[in-house]
Design a protein around this motif. Structure first.
Motif, PDB file in Angstrom:
ATOM      1  N   GLN B  97     144.609  21.792  68.010  1.00 49.97           N
ATOM      2  CA  GLN B  97     144.173  21.981  69.396  1.00 49.97           C
ATOM      3  C   GLN B  97     142.666  22.224  69.467  1.00 49.97           C
ATOM      4  OE1 GLN B  97     146.642  22.490  72.056  1.00 49.97           O
ATOM      5  NE2 GLN B  97     148.339  22.058  70.682  1.00 49.97           N
ATOM      6  N   GLY B  98     142.035  22.276  68.281  1.00 50.33           N
ATOM      7  CA  GLY B  98     140.590  22.496  68.267  1.00 50.33           C
ATOM      8  C   GLY B  98     140.188  23.914  68.604  1.00 50.33           C
ATOM      9  N   ILE B  99     141.131  24.867  68.398  1.00 47.60           N
ATOM     10  CA  ILE B  99     140.826  26.260  68.739  1.00 47.60           C
ATOM     11  C   ILE B  99     139.927  26.898  67.678  1.00 47.60           C
ATOM     12  CG2 ILE B  99     141.841  28.578  69.071  1.00 47.60           C
ATOM     13  CD1 ILE B  99     144.303  27.071  70.264  1.00 47.60           C
ATOM     14  N   LEU B 100     140.176  26.555  66.400  1.00 49.05           N
ATOM     15  CA  LEU B 100     139.425  27.210  65.330  1.00 49.05           C
ATOM     16  C   LEU B 100     138.051  26.576  65.103  1.00 49.05           C
ATOM     17  CD1 LEU B 100     142.062  28.123  62.595  1.00 49.05           C
ATOM     18  CD2 LEU B 100     140.929  29.622  64.214  1.00 49.05           C
ATOM     19  N   PHE B 101     137.983  25.238  65.225  1.00 45.74           N
ATOM     20  CA  PHE B 101     136.693  24.582  64.966  1.00 45.74           C
ATOM     21  C   PHE B 101     136.321  23.680  66.131  1.00 45.74           C
ATOM     22  CE2 PHE B 101     138.291  25.399  60.668  1.00 45.74           C
ATOM     23  CZ  PHE B 101     137.239  26.143  60.182  1.00 45.74           C
TER      24      PHE B 101
END
Lengths: 236, 101
Positions: B97-101
């Motif tokens: 989901q692209g939450i970390l990077f």
């Protein structure tokens, strides 16, 4: 020859001892049910496997193979390979079950899985009540597994994109953590086994595919363990 | 997969799995638990399970590999399967989901 006097008390103890274990079994049982629905397994097929085969690893494996146009022979060889460990753990249960009548003994053995076997083996009274502990644990896990896989199948229909919830990764996560936890408890050289099994699996996957990675890993990893054992025996 | 093929696989899988339990029970103490053969048999479960996951872990892309590494680390330090599984899944979902990077 009937059942021992303390049978029901010991079965109940087995149920209680396995309650913490059943939570993780329910979690991956649900995942297994969802995956089964995704690969178009029918309700009766999931129910038959959960209720009668009663092996989480073999059932997850079959769900993984179901969508891949696998042949009957390849599917059954894979099941045989992954279930071969039951031969070993059932053999270690033989002393715990020897006081029961034959039919009862085999019925109880139908419920042997990794989890309740490990719990029974870790118990200090295992020689006297280990069989009943294993059986009680098996019943707990059976009920949990049935409910989890069938409700997973039911809810699988409304989970349209399993990768959104990371459910496609759940299969890998379940088995990877099993490998690590088993390796941590192993007295042999698990790192040698895992390394050789990994190399064999990757080579077989590259050149043959299908269930060959599993079989090659089994042979290579176990052979490596046997060879390492010999070396330590000579050096000690 | 045809209905008939499915039935054969399911019936066969049940017979094989239960058959191995019964065979193990009936041969009892005859299997070697020590020595080289014992070491071979004891290593079979870990080796088989490794073969099951290794191709996905190493050929499944960066996200899968990172998720697998987190799962393995948590499994090693907690020996809690549920915790390990959930950590890996959460990391995989977060990365996708692209939450970390």
């Amino acid at each position: 020859m009937g059942l021992p006097d303390n049978f029901l008390i010991a079965v109940r103890k087995g149920i209680m001892l396995n309650l913490p274990v059943v939570t993780s079994v329910v979690a991956y049982g649900f995942v297994c049910g969802v995956l089964s629905r995704q690969v178009d397994m029918a309700f009766w097929q999931v129910a038959a496997l959960s209720g009668l085969m009663f092996s989480g690893t073999a059932q997850l494996l079959l769900a993984g193979l179901w969508a891949t146009e696998v042949s009957i022979a390849a599917a059954l060889v894979s099941v045989l390979a992954i279930s071969l460990r039951y031969l070993l753990i059932a053999a270690t249960c033989a002393p715990l079950l020897k006081s029961y009548p034959t039919a009862v003994r085999y019925f109880m053995a139908s419920f042997i899985t990794d989890e309740n076997w490990a719990v029974a083996m870790a118990h200090r009274d295992r020689d006297t009540i280990g069989g009943a502990l294993m059986f009680g644990g098996g019943l707990t896990l059976w009920v949990g597994w049935m409910m989890a896989t069938l409700s997973g199948w039911y809810f699988g229909a409304i989970i349209s994109d399993p990768s959104r919830y990371g459910l496609d990764f759940a299969f890998t996560a379940v088995f990877l953590s099993l490998v690590i936890i088993m390796a941590k408890g192993s007295k042999n050289h698990p790192l040698v086994t895992i390394t050789c099994a990994t190399i064999a699996a990757l080579l077989a996957d590259r050149f043959f595919g299908g269930s060959w990675p599993i079989i090659s890993a089994g042979v290579a990893g176990a052979s490596a363990a046997a060879l390492t054992y010999k070396e330590t025996e000579i050096s000690s | 997969m045809s209905e008939q093929q499915a039935l054969i696989i399911i019936a066969g899988a049940i017979i094989i799995t239960q058959g191995l339990r019964y065979l193990g029970l009936s041969i009892g103490g005859l299997l070697p638990t020590t020595g080289r053969m014992g070491a071979f048999l004891n290593a079979v479960p870990i080796a088989i399970l490794t073969g099951l996951v290794a191709p996905t872990v190493f050929n499944g892309g960066t996200v899968t590999f990172i998720g697998a590494a987190i799962t393995a680390i948590v499994a090693y330090y907690t020996t809690n399967m549920l915790a390990a599984m959930m950590s890996g899944i959460i990391v995989v979902v977060a990365l996708r989901q692209g939450i970390l990077f």
